[in-house]
Design an enzyme around this catalytic site. Structure first.
Site, short mmCIF file in Angstrom:
data_model
loop_
_atom_site.label_atom_id
_atom_site.label_comp_id
_atom_site.label_asym_id
_atom_site.label_seq_id
_atom_site.Cartn_x
_atom_site.Cartn_y
_atom_site.Cartn_z
N ALA A 66 0.79 -1.20 0.21
CA ALA A 66 -0.04 -0.07 0.08
C ALA A 66 0.70 1.17 -0.07
O ALA A 66 2.14 1.30 0.41
CB ALA A 66 -0.96 -0.07 1.24
N GLY A 111 0.78 -5.29 0.97
CA GLY A 111 -0.40 -5.07 -0.12
C GLY A 111 -0.05 -6.14 -1.40
O GLY A 111 -0.94 -6.43 -2.02
N GLU A 114 -0.17 -9.73 -0.45
CA GLU A 114 -1.63 -10.24 -0.19
C GLU A 114 -2.41 -10.01 -1.45
O GLU A 114 -3.23 -11.03 -1.63
CB GLU A 114 -2.19 -8.95 0.61
CG GLU A 114 -1.57 -8.78 2.18
CD GLU A 114 -1.97 -7.65 3.14
OE1 GLU A 114 -1.53 -6.54 2.45
OE2 GLU A 114 -2.42 -7.87 4.18
N GLU A 134 4.74 -5.01 7.54
CA GLU A 134 4.17 -4.17 7.90
C GLU A 134 4.41 -3.83 9.41
O GLU A 134 4.11 -2.77 10.00
CB GLU A 134 2.48 -4.46 8.14
CG GLU A 134 1.84 -4.40 6.81
CD GLU A 134 1.96 -5.57 5.90
OE1 GLU A 134 2.83 -6.44 6.05
OE2 GLU A 134 1.23 -5.51 4.70
N1 CO8 Z 1 4.59 3.27 -0.83
C1 CO8 Z 1 4.76 4.35 -1.47
N2 CO8 Z 1 6.08 4.70 -2.11
C2 CO8 Z 1 6.79 3.73 -2.16
C3 CO8 Z 1 6.59 2.37 -1.70
C4 CO8 Z 1 5.27 2.13 -0.77
N3 CO8 Z 1 4.89 1.19 -0.37
N4 CO8 Z 1 7.52 1.50 -2.01
C5 CO8 Z 1 8.18 2.06 -2.88
N5 CO8 Z 1 7.81 3.55 -2.98
C6 CO8 Z 1 8.60 4.64 -3.73
C7 CO8 Z 1 9.76 5.10 -2.87
O1 CO8 Z 1 9.40 6.08 -1.70
C8 CO8 Z 1 10.62 5.66 -3.80
O2 CO8 Z 1 9.82 6.84 -4.06
P1 CO8 Z 1 11.07 8.25 -4.44
O3 CO8 Z 1 11.80 7.98 -5.60
O4 CO8 Z 1 9.97 9.53 -4.75
O5 CO8 Z 1 11.86 8.50 -3.04
C9 CO8 Z 1 10.34 4.76 -5.11
O6 CO8 Z 1 9.21 3.92 -4.73
C10 CO8 Z 1 11.36 4.01 -5.50
O7 CO8 Z 1 11.66 2.88 -4.12
P2 CO8 Z 1 13.03 3.00 -3.35
O8 CO8 Z 1 13.83 4.11 -3.84
O9 CO8 Z 1 12.67 2.96 -1.96
O10 CO8 Z 1 13.70 2.01 -4.06
P3 CO8 Z 1 14.57 0.64 -3.38
O11 CO8 Z 1 14.97 -0.28 -4.59
O12 CO8 Z 1 15.52 1.46 -2.66
O13 CO8 Z 1 13.88 -0.08 -2.22
C11 CO8 Z 1 11.87 -1.36 -1.44
C12 CO8 Z 1 12.93 -1.05 -2.73
C13 CO8 Z 1 12.74 -2.20 -0.58
C14 CO8 Z 1 10.72 -2.00 -2.13
C15 CO8 Z 1 11.49 -0.14 -0.71
O14 CO8 Z 1 11.01 0.74 -1.66
C16 CO8 Z 1 10.53 -0.41 0.15
O15 CO8 Z 1 10.62 -0.76 1.50
N6 CO8 Z 1 9.37 0.03 -0.01
C17 CO8 Z 1 8.23 -0.12 1.07
C18 CO8 Z 1 7.63 -1.58 1.02
C19 CO8 Z 1 6.74 -1.67 1.97
O16 CO8 Z 1 6.89 -1.74 3.30
N7 CO8 Z 1 5.55 -2.16 1.75
C20 CO8 Z 1 4.65 -2.40 2.69
C21 CO8 Z 1 3.39 -1.38 2.78
S1 CO8 Z 1 2.26 -1.36 4.03
C22 CO8 Z 1 1.12 -2.40 3.51
O17 CO8 Z 1 1.21 -2.99 2.21
C23 CO8 Z 1 0.04 -2.78 4.18
C24 CO8 Z 1 -1.08 -3.04 3.36
C25 CO8 Z 1 -2.75 -3.21 3.93
C26 CO8 Z 1 -2.93 -1.83 4.42
C27 CO8 Z 1 -4.03 -1.70 5.28
C28 CO8 Z 1 -4.15 -0.26 5.62
C29 CO8 Z 1 -4.97 -0.27 6.85
#
Ligand code: CO8
Length: 260
Positions: A66, A111, A114, A134
């Site tokens: 998400a 997500g 999921e 998460e």
């Molecule tokens: N949300 C928003 N932006 C994201 C996300 C995300 N989940 N993942 C990546 N991005 C963005 C980054 O912020 C970055 O943007 P910018 O260039 O503007 O800074 C761009 O994508 C590229 O990402 P990275 O520079 O971080 O790329 P890396 O190769 O260094 O890292 C990763 C890749 C490891 C995937 C890293 O981006 C990361 O850890 N992302 C988050 C992953 C995560 O934690 N996902 C779980 C999110 S929570 C969730 O899904 C819960 C679902 C249920 C929700 C229910 C709500 C109540």
């Protein structure tokens, strides 16, 4: 509805839905989940679509979860509402009459993992990475992860993934039953399409009733599930496809199914 964050194409009865926010690694914001809901409802109503493939745009990510930036400022009520909205859309995907293949081309986190678990069959590229990060963000999985992931890989592996928030690679995902097969990146979509075509050759009503019986059986006791199987099995004998399938066998020719 015009889609900004997804791509949708149908060819030879196979629909491909591509989550298309590569700059955010295809993270699911509200707009994207709304578009997903719209397209899934379209697919559900389209009898010409036999199989669905869900994938992510770009070489790096299926869906990185998400959208954390959009979610960061939510309060408890908004968080619950967002979680329920995502859950409902993923349940619509799970309940699509047609089989759904997830072609996982990179990160499938939160997500994203999921979403893949709401699909029927998961194929992964060698660079795929799975996880439920998460708890490292101070939340639980919220789009069905505590429930569907557990049903796919069993409680031990699901709990390890969810409690640690760690990532596993495609081979490990295959070892624990999270994905069926792993392919070099460039072979992933051809393999998913090949699988979709193989499924699409069969009698559509029989495939869809098989899906319904399997999904229903996962969530009920075996006696109820077996009784439901008898119902759908019987129902098949009222279809033209059953007559055609069995006649074709007896006449030593290939069956031509019309989904009737
Ligand atoms: N949300 C928003 N932006 C994201 C996300 C995300 N989940 N993942 C990546 N991005 C963005 C980054 O912020 C970055 O943007 P910018 O260039 O503007 O800074 C761009 O994508 C590229 O990402 P990275 O520079 O971080 O790329 P890396 O190769 O260094 O890292 C990763 C890749 C490891 C995937 C890293 O981006 C990361 O850890 N992302 C988050 C992953 C995560 O934690 N996902 C779980 C999110 S929570 C969730 O899904 C819960 C679902 C249920 C929700 C229910 C709500 C109540």
């Amino acid at each position: 509805m015009d889609y900004q964050n997804i791509l949708f194409a149908v060819e030879d009865g196979i629909a491909t839905i591509t989550i298309n926010r590569p700059k955010a690694l295809n993270a699911l914001n509200q707009a994207t989940v709304s578009e997903l809901k719209d397209v899934v409802e379209k697919v559900a109503a389209d009898k010409a679509i036999k199989v669905v493939i869900i994938t992510g745009a770009g070489a790096k990510s299926f869906v990185a979860g998400a959208d954390i930036k959009e979610m960061a400022s939510k309060n408890a009520a908004e968080g619950r509402e967002w979680g329920q909205f995502g859950q409902n859309v993923f349940t619509e995907i799970e309940n699509l009459p047609q089989p759904v293949i997830a072609a996982i081309n990179g990160f499938a986190l939160g997500g994203g993992c999921e979403l893949s678990c709401a699909c029927d069959i998961r194929y992964a590229a060698e660079n795929a990475k799975f996880g439920q990060p998460e708890v490292g963000l101070g939340i639980t999985p919220g789009f069905g992860g505590t429930q569907r992931l557990t049903r796919v890989v069993g409680r031990g592996h699901a709990k390890e993934l969810i409690y640690t928030g760690g990532m596993i690679d495609a081979e490990k995902a295959k070892a624990i039953g999270l994905v069926n097969e792993v392919f070099p990146q460039e072979e992933l979509m051809p393999a998913a399409v090949k699988l979709a075509k193989k499924i699409a050759k069969n009698a559509p009503i029989a495939v869809q009733l098989s899906k319904a019986a399997i999904n229903r059986g996962i969530n009920c006791d075996v006696v109820t599930g077996i009784a439901y199987e008898a119902e759908v099995f019987g129902l098949c004998f009222s279809t033209a496809d059953q007559k055609e399938g069995m006649a074709a066998f007896c006449e030593k020719r290939k069956a031509t199914f019309e989904g009737k």
